[in-house]
Design an enzyme around this catalytic site. Structure first.
Site, PDB file in Angstrom:
ATOM      1  N   ARG A  24       0.863  -1.157  -0.028  1.00  0.00           N
ATOM      2  CA  ARG A  24       0.225   0.041   0.122  1.00  0.00           C
ATOM      3  C   ARG A  24       0.748   1.317   0.028  1.00  0.00           C
ATOM      4  O   ARG A  24       1.358   1.707   0.965  1.00  0.00           O
ATOM      5  CB  ARG A  24      -1.041  -0.112   1.228  1.00  0.00           C
ATOM      6  N   GLY A  25       0.858   1.743  -1.055  1.00  0.00           N
ATOM      7  CA  GLY A  25       1.939   2.907  -1.264  1.00  0.00           C
ATOM      8  C   GLY A  25       1.814   4.062  -0.213  1.00  0.00           C
ATOM      9  O   GLY A  25       3.056   4.381   0.191  1.00  0.00           O
ATOM     10  N   ASP A  27       1.332   3.803   2.635  1.00  0.00           N
ATOM     11  CA  ASP A  27       1.778   3.382   4.087  1.00  0.00           C
ATOM     12  C   ASP A  27       3.439   2.966   4.016  1.00  0.00           C
ATOM     13  O   ASP A  27       4.166   3.266   4.781  1.00  0.00           O
ATOM     14  CB  ASP A  27       1.233   2.278   4.560  1.00  0.00           C
ATOM     15  N   THR A  28       3.870   2.237   2.694  1.00  0.00           N
ATOM     16  CA  THR A  28       5.148   1.812   2.653  1.00  0.00           C
ATOM     17  C   THR A  28       6.019   2.066   1.556  1.00  0.00           C
ATOM     18  O   THR A  28       7.168   1.352   1.451  1.00  0.00           O
ATOM     19  CB  THR A  28       4.730   0.328   2.715  1.00  0.00           C
ATOM     20  N   LYS A  29       5.403   2.924   0.622  1.00  0.00           N
ATOM     21  CA  LYS A  29       6.412   3.086  -0.657  1.00  0.00           C
ATOM     22  C   LYS A  29       7.699   3.779  -0.392  1.00  0.00           C
ATOM     23  O   LYS A  29       8.919   3.411  -0.901  1.00  0.00           O
ATOM     24  CB  LYS A  29       5.699   3.956  -1.728  1.00  0.00           C
ATOM     25  N   GLY A  57       1.759   6.289 -18.364  1.00  0.00           N
ATOM     26  CA  GLY A  57       1.139   5.736 -19.977  1.00  0.00           C
ATOM     27  C   GLY A  57       0.767   4.252 -19.655  1.00  0.00           C
ATOM     28  O   GLY A  57       0.103   3.809 -20.476  1.00  0.00           O
ATOM     29  N   GLU A  91      -3.835  -7.841  -6.381  1.00  0.00           N
ATOM     30  CA  GLU A  91      -2.430  -8.465  -6.348  1.00  0.00           C
ATOM     31  C   GLU A  91      -2.333  -9.573  -5.526  1.00  0.00           C
ATOM     32  O   GLU A  91      -1.831 -10.700  -5.873  1.00  0.00           O
ATOM     33  CB  GLU A  91      -1.515  -7.356  -5.961  1.00  0.00           C
TER      34      GLU A  91
END
Length: 180
Positions: A24-25, A27-29, A57, A91
């Protein structure tokens, strides 16, 4: 007939990624997912992380689905808001349904806290798919990490080691199958 250079043949035969990192970007990216991607890439493991592996794109589901199908090991960085994301649950379901080797990382969340939420926009069949995948993931031995008290270098070392060990086991299994 002209022969292809060996390096090109190896590149064609190799999957686009060996390790797929689901996260989950929000939270953790910028921490565990990004650091794990950088660490694995630095070790020569071709990894997929949406923000680093895609360009403007690119169609999200096309690239993500292709990467999951081609990967050998899936990593899910479960965080407090992981289950709020349809993309994350998609995912996870794909990783579980394709029977990929799987390494869960429970980042600031306990497995028992992970629940698929029904916001009324997802079909019942899809919710069941997500729920089944999440339950299967919770039953997989993983790593736990508390970002306030945990040792970051230990987490990244343990996560990288887990991915590498699973990759080696997949390679060994593939080698055994090809000998049969």
């Amino acid at each position: 007939m002209q022969r292809l250079p060996a390096t090109l043949c190896r590149k064609i035969a190799r999957p686009a990624c060996e390790a797929f990192i689901s996260h989950r970007g929000i939270d953790t990216k910028r921490n565990v997912a990004g650091l794990l991607y950088d660490g694995l890439t630095g070790m020569g493991v071709r990894s997929f992380l949406d923000s680093k592996s895609m360009k403007p794109g690119d169609r999200l589901f096309d690239h993500i689905d292709r990467a999951i199908i081609g990967c050998k090991v899936g990593v899910a960085v479960f965080s407090p808001r992981y289950c709020d994301s349809h993309f994350c649950l998609h995912e996870l379901a794909m990783l579980m349904e394709s029977k990929k080797r799987f390494v869960p990382i429970f980042y600031d969340v306990k497995p028992s806290q992970l629940v698929v939420k029904d916001n009324g926009t997802c079909p019942e069949k899809e919710l069941q798919r997500f729920h089944s995948a999440l339950e299967e993931a919770k039953l997989t031995v993983g790593l736990t990490f508390d970002s306030l008290n945990g040792d970051w270098s230990e987490l990244l070392r343990d996560a990288s080691d887990a991915v590498i060990m699973n990759l080696l086991e997949v390679e060994e299994e593939e080698g055994m199958k090809s000998m049969q």
